[in-house]
Scaffold this motif. Structure first.
Motif, short mmCIF file in Angstrom:
data_model
loop_
_atom_site.label_atom_id
_atom_site.label_comp_id
_atom_site.label_asym_id
_atom_site.label_seq_id
_atom_site.Cartn_x
_atom_site.Cartn_y
_atom_site.Cartn_z
N CYS A 11 21.94 -33.64 12.26
CA CYS A 11 20.71 -33.46 13.03
C CYS A 11 19.78 -32.57 12.23
O CYS A 11 20.25 -31.76 11.41
CB CYS A 11 21.00 -32.80 14.38
N CYS A 15 19.52 -28.76 19.16
CA CYS A 15 18.89 -28.67 20.49
C CYS A 15 19.62 -27.58 21.28
O CYS A 15 20.84 -27.41 21.13
CB CYS A 15 18.97 -30.01 21.21
N CYS A 18 22.81 -28.66 23.39
CA CYS A 18 23.70 -29.70 22.87
C CYS A 18 25.09 -29.18 22.51
O CYS A 18 25.22 -28.22 21.76
CB CYS A 18 23.08 -30.33 21.63
N GLY A 61 24.86 -36.54 17.13
CA GLY A 61 24.10 -36.55 15.91
C GLY A 61 22.83 -37.42 16.01
O GLY A 61 22.39 -37.78 17.09
N ASN A 94 15.82 -40.72 17.22
CA ASN A 94 14.98 -39.63 17.69
C ASN A 94 13.52 -40.02 17.43
O ASN A 94 13.20 -40.59 16.38
CB ASN A 94 15.36 -38.32 17.01
S1 SF4 Z 1 23.01 -34.59 18.81
FE1 SF4 Z 1 21.07 -35.05 19.85
S2 SF4 Z 1 20.94 -33.48 21.44
FE2 SF4 Z 1 22.45 -32.76 19.92
S3 SF4 Z 1 21.32 -31.47 18.45
FE3 SF4 Z 1 21.36 -33.56 17.65
S4 SF4 Z 1 19.45 -34.49 18.40
FE4 SF4 Z 1 19.82 -32.67 19.62
#
Ligand code: SF4
Length: 388
Positions: A11, A15, A18, A61, A94
């Motif tokens: 990522c 977030c 998460c 991810g 995303n």
């Molecule tokens: S998996 Fe999704 S919710 Fe978790 S940090 Fe990555 S983008 Fe954000």
């Protein structure tokens, strides 16, 4: 319908809510892809490569960080090793990664369902959740999906955020409905230990949303989505008829699934038991796995455990659970005490049943987890046959 799952553990940023397994160390992408392909190829000429796999899900991810070359590498390995007849190939995206060109690329690679991580259109909520994208990027991504005529898609929304009032949620829903999505997954924000929000909770700087407020959010969501023709078919999922997610429905029906990548789960049912395993939830450990040693936990589930789990998963869906399936596939029979309790819940309009099926009503789905615990606790473990 058997499904393959591939976890892409990268990522751009974390977030705040998460607790999925991911890393922000993009420099590990190349070794990760090499190991992932090695893991997929380790199934060559095995019993599992002979199954016809009908769904593929790329989750994380952030799979939309993958380039065309990286995606091709994965798809080539999957098609080389497994018998595939994919009816649904979903990829999580995303909004900040979406361009018309990228959508055309993934479509050419075989993706026919995009899962867009919108979560909200409110700048302050996106900031609170520490999302990498802006509200404008979410609008543009949804617009681009429509303009490119992508075959199907779903979008994620988050409700029950402590910073969100009913008006904000209403606005998010109506903004989303402008794009007429065929499917929406809506999750209540839970504050998990180890996340940024979890730390703020520990320090007393944050309180979770009140249960009653979350219930009001949920009712509003259900009503507005229902008015738009999206009916709730699982606790967190809404679809126009015929657009329900095939891959996730496999999980709830105990169909086989095979996962690749760190933290991915697999489940393979057999005649009188099932095997479940989980891959290492640590990228470094995953990368250093020798062939065949990607797993960290494995268990064998007996029929009784499987029956309870099937009840649990089924009761979270509007399809419910078939009693004849419980009896023939799991040798599980509801006890008289359970039937009595079901009759009581029918009077309270929390459960519907016919001679072969029990289902939560729309109101029952709101408290499905509580109802499931109550139902299971009334089973003595002995095989008793009762009458509905
Ligand atoms: S998996 Fe999704 S919710 Fe978790 S940090 Fe990555 S983008 Fe954000």
């Amino acid at each position: 319908m058997a499904g393959l799952y591939i976890h892409i553990p990268f990522c751009k940023q974390a977030c705040s809510y998460c607790d999925f397994y991911f890393s922000t160390r993009q420099q590990l992408r190349t070794p990760f892809l090499e190991t992932l392909v090695k893991e997929i190829r380790s199934y060559q000429d095995t019993e599992l490569s002979e199954i016809v796999w009908q769904t593929l899900y790329l989750g994380g991810g952030t799979p939309s960080l993958l380039s065309e070359r990286e995606l091709t590498l994965i798809f080539d390995a999957v098609h080389d090793v497994f018998r595939t007849d994919f009816r649904e190939v979903t990829m999580e995206l995303n909004p900040d990664d979406v361009t018309a060109e990228y959508l055309n690329t993934i479509r050419d690679a075989g993706v026919n369902r995009a899962s867009m991580g919108v979560q909200s259109f409110q700048p302050e909520l996106l900031r609170f959740m520490h999302r990498a994208h802006t509200a404008e990027e979410a609008f543009t991504a949804l617009q681009t999906l429509r303009e490119t005529g992508f075959p199907s898609y779903t979008a994620d929304l988050i409700y029950g955020n402590p910073q969100q009032d009913l008006k904000m949620l209403e606005k998010d829903i109506s903004e989303m409905l402008r794009f007429a999505p065929p499917h929406i997954s809506a999750y209540s924000l839970t504050i998990e230990p180890g996340t940024r929000l979890g730390k703020q909770l520990e320090l007393g700087r944050l309180s979770p949303a009140d249960d009653e407020i979350v219930a009001r959010h949920h009712s509003l969501l259900r009503a507005l989505l229902g008015d738009a023709g999206l009916s709730q078919y699982e606790v967190s999922n809404y679809a126009i008829p015929g657009k329900e997610a095939l891959h996730n429905s496999n999980y709830w029906r105990h169909e086989p699934y095979l996962g690749f990548g760190p933290s991915a789960h697999s489940f393979i049912p057999h005649q009188n038991h099932a095997k479940r395993w989980k891959n290492r939830s640590d990228l470094k450990a995953y990368l250093s796995s020798e062939q065949g040693a990607f797993q960290e936990e494995a268990e064998t589930l007996d029929l009784h455990t499987l029956a309870e789990e099937r009840l649990m998963l089924g009761m979270r869906t509007r399809e419910g659970v078939s009693l004849s399936e419980l009896s023939s596939a799991y040798d599980y029979h509801l006890a008289e005490e359970q039937f009595e309790w079901i009759r009581e819940q029918k009077r309270k309009r929390m459960i519907e049943s016919d001679p072969d099926r029990i289902t939560c009503t729309a109101d029952g789905l709101l408290i499905a987890d509580y109802l499931i615990v109550e139902l299971l606790s009334r089973h003595s473990g002995e095989k008793k046959r009762g009458s509905g």
